[in-house]
Design a protein around this motif. Structure first.
Motif, PDB file in Angstrom:
ATOM      1  N   ARG A 201       0.886  -1.169   0.000  1.00  0.00           N
ATOM      2  CA  ARG A 201       0.000   0.000   0.000  1.00  0.00           C
ATOM      3  C   ARG A 201       0.921   1.214   0.000  1.00  0.00           C
ATOM      4  N   TYR A 202       0.960   1.934  -1.126  1.00  0.00           N
ATOM      5  CA  TYR A 202       1.978   2.957  -1.307  1.00  0.00           C
ATOM      6  C   TYR A 202       1.324   4.284  -1.666  1.00  0.00           C
ATOM      7  N   HIS A 203       1.207   5.145  -0.674  1.00  0.00           N
ATOM      8  CA  HIS A 203       0.679   6.492  -0.917  1.00  0.00           C
ATOM      9  C   HIS A 203       0.969   7.348   0.311  1.00  0.00           C
ATOM     10  N   TYR A 213      -3.021  11.947  -6.456  1.00  0.00           N
ATOM     11  CA  TYR A 213      -1.736  11.259  -6.294  1.00  0.00           C
ATOM     12  C   TYR A 213      -1.567  10.152  -7.333  1.00  0.00           C
ATOM     13  N   PRO A 215       1.801   7.437  -8.487  1.00  0.00           N
ATOM     14  CA  PRO A 215       3.107   7.038  -7.966  1.00  0.00           C
ATOM     15  C   PRO A 215       4.231   7.314  -8.948  1.00  0.00           C
ATOM     16  N   LEU A 220       8.547   2.812  -7.352  1.00  0.00           N
ATOM     17  CA  LEU A 220       7.888   1.508  -7.349  1.00  0.00           C
ATOM     18  C   LEU A 220       8.834   0.405  -7.815  1.00  0.00           C
ATOM     19  N   THR A 233      -2.220   2.105  -4.741  1.00  0.00           N
ATOM     20  CA  THR A 233      -1.711   3.461  -4.487  1.00  0.00           C
ATOM     21  C   THR A 233      -2.818   4.421  -4.050  1.00  0.00           C
ATOM     22  N   SER A 261      -2.233   5.685 -12.710  1.00  0.00           N
ATOM     23  CA  SER A 261      -1.426   4.946 -11.738  1.00  0.00           C
ATOM     24  C   SER A 261      -1.186   3.512 -12.191  1.00  0.00           C
ATOM     25  N   ILE A 265       2.340   1.546 -12.526  1.00  0.00           N
ATOM     26  CA  ILE A 265       2.659   0.330 -11.757  1.00  0.00           C
ATOM     27  C   ILE A 265       3.098  -0.783 -12.700  1.00  0.00           C
TER      28      ILE A 265
END
Length: 447
Positions: A201-203, A213, A215, A220, A233, A261, A265
């Protein structure tokens, strides 16, 4: 004679003084008289006299109500408004209509346009559900380790988190990070090296991730090179605290954000997860709106090789309930995906499970420690026995414990503050349960 007159005067003074004293005493001792006795009651916090005895002209008064109020007797008139002279009649103004201002023209909200797509992305290697990565062994469950966007203390990780994950039979984990710092990368590497399938979980925490937002593919890529596959994200864009745009329910904006996004990714070598929605009708409404926007903009291909993150928290409902805020919400999501794509995508419960003490739906009892254990064990048994749809890849229970974030007390499995600082009963139950490999219904998953 002089002495006699003086004697008579003295007696008259004594009599007058006695009469005056009696009158003053009578005034002071009348509770409804608004005198000093009522004032004294107010100062001591005792009830005013109007609540202490029956009035000879009213119904019997109930027992004293110990409420301090301004003394005002029943036969005492309240303050009157000042009397004003009536205005002298005169000619009435003409009924000239007031012109209604013309409202300014409403500027329509521009429809989000599909941004330029990344070119040259390789075709996805994931054609069937069975093609997608899974841990080995795969129990089907794990944990969202904690509620913070930074790695835990290395000592806490080595001495508490890692041993507990293994003892509880977890093979999946959700990890929330906000950057690709050396500490974050080291944390993820240790989990992967120990055999866990990491859902990243990347944010950021601030500002909220939606609807702007996207990424950085270079960040990544640092995680995918370690072995991370699944990346999400964003988080619950149907909630205002996760969405800085006033148009919280603008599914088009969120879909546009997700498509951008997802391409990034994939460019980094990861599997993009559709944003998980919060429980309730607004979540299903937004998810359908996103799919509809992608269909209308020829962007459903962004879902090729993708997966879906969900938060199918059962609240305090039995597992056989199927609605938009239950464990089996995953079936509604699966049906919706199949409606638009013609096939299922992997569904990952990145926040899952019963919470100790929940009483959201009044039709069902509160989640007791035993109910928490039995309900979450049934979810796990469903993976062991092949009861759930093959599309449900995992349930990552929210949350393992605090571990640096002293929030969400009811959700901690380890050392729950609301359970006298002890681990919830399911912890010992899982530690003593034989480990297993989850079962799928399709033979495609045999390996």
């Amino acid at each position: 004679m002089g002495r006699g007159l003086r004697t008579v005067r003295k007696r008259l003074i004594v009599i007058l003084a006695a009469v005056l004293a009696a009158a003053v005493t009578a005034y002071l001792l009348v509770p409804n008289g608004g005198g000093l006795l009522s004032w004294a009651w107010l100062q001591t916090g005792e009830p005013s006299g109007s609540g202490g005895r029956a009035s000879p002209i009213a119904s019997p008064v109930p027992q004293r109500q110990w409420v301090v109020r301004f003394p005002l007797s029943a036969n005492q008139a309240g303050p009157q408004a000042a009397t004003r002279p009536s205005p002298t009649p005169g000619p009435r103004p003409s009924a000239t209509p007031v012109p209604t201002p013309t409202p300014p023209p409403v500027t329509p909200t521009p429809t989000p346009q599909l941004p330029p797509r990344l070119q040259g992305l390789p075709p996805s290697p994931y054609k069937r559900l069975a093609d997608y990565p899974r841990p080995k062994p795969d129990s089907g469950y794990g944990f969202h380790i904690n509620a913070a966007a930074y790695p835990p203390d290395p000592v806490v990780f080595e001495q508490q988190i890692l041993p507990n994950l293994k003892a509880l039979g977890a093979t999946w984990v959700t990890v929330w990070l906000a950057n690709a710092s050396p500490a974050s990368l080291d944390y993820v590497k240790k989990l992967i090296d120990n055999g866990f399938e990491v859902v990243l979980r990347y944010h950021p925490v601030v500002p909220a991730p939606h609807p702007y937002y996207v990424p950085d593919p270079n960040e990544l890529a640092q995680f995918t090179r370690l072995g991370v596959h699944y990346i999400v994200t964003g988080n619950e864009p149907n909630l205002k605290n996760e969405n800085v745009d006033d148009r919280v329910h603008s599914a088009a904006e969120i879909a546009r954000q997700w498509v951008v996004s997802a391409d990034r990714i994939k460019a980094a070598g990861g599997i993009p997860l559709l944003y998980p929605m919060s429980s309730g009708p607004s979540g299903m409404e937004m998810l359908r709106g996103m799919l509809e926007w992608m269909k209308a903009n020829n962007a459903l291909d962004a879902l090729d090789g993708a997966a879906v993150a969900i938060h199918n928290r059962p609240l305090n409902k039995p597992l056989d309930v199927i609605d938009d805020s239950s464990f089996r919400t995953y079936e509604l999501v699966d049906d919706l995906i199949r409606e638009y794509l013609g096939h299922s995508l992997p569904i990952l419960g990145t926040e899952a499970g019963y919470t100790f003490g929940d009483l959201i739906d009044p039709r069902f009892p509160r989640v007791s420690p035993e109910g928490h254990m039995n309900g979450n064990l049934e979810i796990i048994y469903g993976f062991r026995d092949g009861r759930w749809r093959d599309s449900l890849f995992c349930q990552n229970f929210w949350i393992l414990s605090g571990f640096g974030t002293r929030t969400f007390f009811a959700d901690w499995w380890i050392e729950n503050p609301l359970y006298f600082g002890q681990s919830l009963p399911i912890v010992e139950a899982l530690k003593s349960m034989p480990k297993f490999e989850r079962k799928f219904q399709s033979p495609d998953f045999q390996r």
